[in-house]
Design a protein around this motif. Sequence first.
Motif, PDB file in Angstrom:
ATOM      1  N   ILE A   1     -68.926  59.876 -18.208  1.00 46.28           N
ATOM      2  CA  ILE A   1     -69.656  61.022 -17.674  1.00 46.28           C
ATOM      3  C   ILE A   1     -69.912  60.766 -16.195  1.00 46.28           C
ATOM      4  CG2 ILE A   1     -71.702  62.469 -17.859  1.00 46.28           C
ATOM      5  CD1 ILE A   1     -72.093  61.521 -20.690  1.00 46.28           C
ATOM      6  N   ASP A   2     -69.371  61.634 -15.339  1.00 44.87           N
ATOM      7  CA  ASP A   2     -69.597  61.548 -13.895  1.00 44.87           C
ATOM      8  C   ASP A   2     -70.616  62.604 -13.494  1.00 44.87           C
ATOM      9  OD1 ASP A   2     -67.506  59.725 -12.268  1.00 44.87           O
ATOM     10  OD2 ASP A   2     -66.552  60.484 -14.084  1.00 44.87           O
ATOM     11  N   PHE A   3     -71.520  62.242 -12.584  1.00 45.36           N
ATOM     12  CA  PHE A   3     -72.542  63.204 -12.177  1.00 45.36           C
ATOM     13  C   PHE A   3     -73.003  62.939 -10.761  1.00 45.36           C
ATOM     14  CE2 PHE A   3     -74.344  59.750 -14.662  1.00 45.36           C
ATOM     15  CZ  PHE A   3     -75.302  59.227 -13.816  1.00 45.36           C
ATOM     16  N   ASN A   4     -73.486  64.006 -10.131  1.00 42.31           N
ATOM     17  CA  ASN A   4     -74.116  63.953  -8.808  1.00 42.31           C
ATOM     18  C   ASN A   4     -75.181  65.039  -8.818  1.00 42.31           C
ATOM     19  OD1 ASN A   4     -74.861  64.211  -6.098  1.00 42.31           O
ATOM     20  ND2 ASN A   4     -72.826  63.659  -5.364  1.00 42.31           N
ATOM     21  N   ILE A   5     -76.441  64.633  -8.965  1.00 38.94           N
ATOM     22  CA  ILE A   5     -77.533  65.573  -9.171  1.00 38.94           C
ATOM     23  C   ILE A   5     -78.648  65.262  -8.180  1.00 38.94           C
ATOM     24  CG2 ILE A   5     -79.098  66.583 -10.871  1.00 38.94           C
ATOM     25  CD1 ILE A   5     -77.349  65.351 -13.053  1.00 38.94           C
ATOM     26  N   SER A   6     -79.183  66.299  -7.550  1.00 39.25           N
ATOM     27  CA  SER A   6     -80.274  66.147  -6.578  1.00 39.25           C
ATOM     28  C   SER A   6     -81.574  66.667  -7.173  1.00 39.25           C
ATOM     29  CB  SER A   6     -79.949  66.899  -5.288  1.00 39.25           C
ATOM     30  OG  SER A   6     -78.792  66.373  -4.676  1.00 39.25           O
ATOM     31  N   PHE A   7     -82.621  65.829  -7.098  1.00 47.46           N
ATOM     32  CA  PHE A   7     -83.957  66.187  -7.576  1.00 47.46           C
ATOM     33  C   PHE A   7     -84.891  66.246  -6.375  1.00 47.46           C
ATOM     34  CE2 PHE A   7     -81.811  64.451 -11.192  1.00 47.46           C
ATOM     35  CZ  PHE A   7     -82.321  65.112 -12.293  1.00 47.46           C
ATOM     36  N   PRO A   8     -85.238  67.426  -5.882  1.00 52.72           N
ATOM     37  CA  PRO A   8     -86.067  67.510  -4.667  1.00 52.72           C
ATOM     38  C   PRO A   8     -87.503  67.051  -4.862  1.00 52.72           C
ATOM     39  CG  PRO A   8     -85.674  69.692  -5.592  1.00 52.72           C
ATOM     40  CD  PRO A   8     -84.817  68.754  -6.361  1.00 52.72           C
TER      41      PRO A   8
ATOM     42  N   LYS B   1     -78.944  55.676  -6.188  1.00 58.22           N
ATOM     43  CA  LYS B   1     -80.003  56.634  -5.872  1.00 58.22           C
ATOM     44  C   LYS B   1     -80.232  56.652  -4.364  1.00 58.22           C
ATOM     45  CE  LYS B   1     -82.903  54.573  -8.666  1.00 58.22           C
ATOM     46  NZ  LYS B   1     -84.106  54.264  -9.471  1.00 58.22           N
ATOM     47  N   PHE B   2     -80.318  57.875  -3.814  1.00 58.54           N
ATOM     48  CA  PHE B   2     -80.520  58.043  -2.385  1.00 58.54           C
ATOM     49  C   PHE B   2     -81.717  58.965  -2.163  1.00 58.54           C
ATOM     50  CE2 PHE B   2     -76.089  57.115  -3.093  1.00 58.54           C
ATOM     51  CZ  PHE B   2     -75.787  56.173  -2.114  1.00 58.54           C
ATOM     52  N   SER B   3     -82.582  58.565  -1.264  1.00 56.99           N
ATOM     53  CA  SER B   3     -83.769  59.366  -0.970  1.00 56.99           C
ATOM     54  C   SER B   3     -83.382  60.632  -0.216  1.00 56.99           C
ATOM     55  CB  SER B   3     -84.751  58.529  -0.135  1.00 56.99           C
ATOM     56  OG  SER B   3     -85.919  59.254   0.145  1.00 56.99           O
ATOM     57  N   ILE B   4     -83.943  61.770  -0.632  1.00 57.82           N
ATOM     58  CA  ILE B   4     -83.697  63.048   0.029  1.00 57.82           C
ATOM     59  C   ILE B   4     -85.032  63.761   0.217  1.00 57.82           C
ATOM     60  CG2 ILE B   4     -81.375  63.310  -0.909  1.00 57.82           C
ATOM     61  CD1 ILE B   4     -82.533  65.224  -2.987  1.00 57.82           C
ATOM     62  N   ASP B   5     -85.032  64.769   1.083  1.00 61.01           N
ATOM     63  CA  ASP B   5     -86.247  65.544   1.260  1.00 61.01           C
ATOM     64  C   ASP B   5     -86.204  66.787   0.375  1.00 61.01           C
ATOM     65  OD1 ASP B   5     -84.542  67.350   2.486  1.00 61.01           O
ATOM     66  OD2 ASP B   5     -85.157  66.826   4.512  1.00 61.01           O
TER      67      ASP B   5
ATOM     68  N   HIS C   1     -83.737  70.497 -10.335  1.00 66.46           N
ATOM     69  CA  HIS C   1     -82.565  69.803  -9.811  1.00 66.46           C
ATOM     70  C   HIS C   1     -81.443  70.774  -9.463  1.00 66.46           C
ATOM     71  CE1 HIS C   1     -82.197  69.825 -14.272  1.00 66.46           C
ATOM     72  NE2 HIS C   1     -80.943  70.140 -14.027  1.00 66.46           N
ATOM     73  N   VAL C   2     -80.559  70.273  -8.616  1.00 66.57           N
ATOM     74  CA  VAL C   2     -79.357  70.990  -8.212  1.00 66.57           C
ATOM     75  C   VAL C   2     -78.170  70.107  -8.576  1.00 66.57           C
ATOM     76  CG1 VAL C   2     -78.051  71.966  -6.289  1.00 66.57           C
ATOM     77  CG2 VAL C   2     -80.552  72.157  -6.329  1.00 66.57           C
ATOM     78  N   ILE C   3     -77.238  70.648  -9.331  1.00 63.42           N
ATOM     79  CA  ILE C   3     -76.105  69.868  -9.823  1.00 63.42           C
ATOM     80  C   ILE C   3     -74.909  70.071  -8.899  1.00 63.42           C
ATOM     81  CG2 ILE C   3     -74.561  69.469 -11.778  1.00 63.42           C
ATOM     82  CD1 ILE C   3     -76.741  70.599 -13.589  1.00 63.42           C
ATOM     83  N   SER C   4     -74.488  68.990  -8.251  1.00 61.47           N
ATOM     84  CA  SER C   4     -73.298  69.050  -7.394  1.00 61.47           C
ATOM     85  C   SER C   4     -72.031  68.754  -8.188  1.00 61.47           C
ATOM     86  CB  SER C   4     -73.419  68.045  -6.240  1.00 61.47           C
ATOM     87  OG  SER C   4     -74.541  68.342  -5.441  1.00 61.47           O
ATOM     88  N   HIS C   5     -72.169  67.930  -9.228  1.00 61.45           N
ATOM     89  CA  HIS C   5     -70.995  67.601 -10.053  1.00 61.45           C
ATOM     90  C   HIS C   5     -71.474  67.061 -11.397  1.00 61.45           C
ATOM     91  CE1 HIS C   5     -66.899  66.373 -10.993  1.00 61.45           C
ATOM     92  NE2 HIS C   5     -67.405  65.216 -11.429  1.00 61.45           N
ATOM     93  N   PHE C   6     -70.808  67.493 -12.456  1.00 61.31           N
ATOM     94  CA  PHE C   6     -71.082  66.955 -13.787  1.00 61.31           C
ATOM     95  C   PHE C   6     -69.826  67.179 -14.615  1.00 61.31           C
ATOM     96  CE2 PHE C   6     -72.771  66.305 -17.942  1.00 61.31           C
ATOM     97  CZ  PHE C   6     -73.875  65.489 -17.777  1.00 61.31           C
ATOM     98  N   SER C   7     -69.153  66.107 -14.992  1.00 59.66           N
ATOM     99  CA  SER C   7     -67.898  66.243 -15.718  1.00 59.66           C
ATOM    100  C   SER C   7     -67.720  65.095 -16.700  1.00 59.66           C
ATOM    101  CB  SER C   7     -66.716  66.282 -14.743  1.00 59.66           C
ATOM    102  OG  SER C   7     -66.608  65.050 -14.051  1.00 59.66           O
ATOM    103  N   PHE C   8     -66.798  65.300 -17.624  1.00 60.19           N
ATOM    104  CA  PHE C   8     -66.462  64.298 -18.627  1.00 60.19           C
ATOM    105  C   PHE C   8     -65.021  63.857 -18.421  1.00 60.19           C
ATOM    106  CE2 PHE C   8     -69.823  66.856 -20.413  1.00 60.19           C
ATOM    107  CZ  PHE C   8     -70.650  65.933 -21.025  1.00 60.19           C
TER     108      PHE C   8
END
Length: 484
Positions: free
Chosen positions: A71-78, A106-110, A330-337
């Motif tokens: 499972i690949d993912f890239n999700i942003s939680f503001p 994990k990367f810090s975002i605003d 959250h905002v989902i940039s990528h989510f795949s199997f």
Amino acid sequence: MISPSKLKSVDFYRKIPRDLTEASLAGAGLSIIAAFSMMFLFGMAMSNYLSVNTSTSVVVDKSADGELLRIDFNISFPSLSCEFASVDVSDVLGTYRLNITKTVRKFSIDSNLKPTGYEVYSGPIPNLKNHGDEIEEEHGDGAIPLTIDNFETHSLKHAIFVVNFYAPWCCWSNRLKPSWEKAARIIKKRYDPEMDGRILLGKVDCKEQNELCKRHHIQGYPSIRIFRKGTDIMDNHGHHDHVTYYGERDTESLVAAMEALVAPVPRESLMPALEHKSVLPMDITKLPAPLTGGCRIEGYVHVKKVPGTLIISARSGAHSFDASLINVSHVISHFSFGKSLSPSILAAVKKLVPYLGGSHDPLTGRSYIINHHDNANVTIEHYLQIVKTELISRRYSWEPKLLVEYEYTAHSSLAHSLHIPVANFHYVPSPMQVLVTELPKSLSHFITNICAIIGGVFTVAGLLHSILDNTIQFIRKVELGKQN
């Protein structure tokens, strides 16, 4: 030996002398039409031969026992801090993996999803030895109570400023309280705030000073932050360089940690201390504190091919959370199997199966934002149905299995919960799979079609010419009869 004259007797294509043949405009026209017809039909036959036909069937998934699904993912939680953001996996077989970090970053975002420029690492969980077993020998507070009005004043007066952000209802905060107060009294005696001024221990009640805790992005209690003065004040737009303390919470460990912080700071007046950048020793118990309250989580996990859940939430073995303040928007940039496909391979595959990959990542670009003021304690549920598609090409004998692709459908909903809000991705692999097999074209069939086109057009053109010629002759005879 067969003579040439006898050999000529088997000639199927006997020639008529040109002197005995007659050309006509009608014959020329039919010949031109026949030639263009042959070219057009040849082009259609060639296109059909070069095109790919496939057969699609639904069969039982033949995945090998123990095969894992990626499972690949890239999700942003503001609104979820990287300090406590945790990626967990569970399934129906009883597997439960907490806080996966090996393949997750994990990367810090605003709040606007803009990165702050550094990667955040999860701190270690304290063993909490002797934690809460101490009894206060002296009455009175050792740590200075801080409010939104006096916080900045105290932080500017001391080179080292250590603050315990706590909640009175939190069991971990209450267990830390006697150790923290005792350590504060010891440090106060050794480093008098008025005479020395190098270090001060304070505390913030986040129930009373909610805005102050939000300003410092406090989401778990207790959170011990270490603020240092130095040249980093100018480098960081006037803010103090600060880290989070993850060490043991007994008095002895706290005092030892404070001593280590004071050691590199010179015992002069405050002004020299401001010009000196104090350096903390490299210690896994002290990691950078989040400058913002958001987090981007990216990476991958391997799971068993059974129904399960990917869970992203705030988690800690030594902190408490106020469920009403946790927001998992959250905002989902990528989510795949499955494995990622290169653009070139995907383009080649789409020539075989045009619809493949159309629903590969239906969650991409989707936003699930909760208005925290109107909706507290909201869990976001995603329900994903996964279907495996296997493409087999007969054209490449050395690689009969060209591609394995996972398609899925997604349905999402919001649910109110009494527990800590989480973002759940429930996935259910289908026991059936789609098998797409390429049907190769026969070269002999193509050649037969070409011969049939040439012979058929030639024959039909000849028949038409004969009918046209006979018709013209008949009309002439009728006209001659009328004249006579």
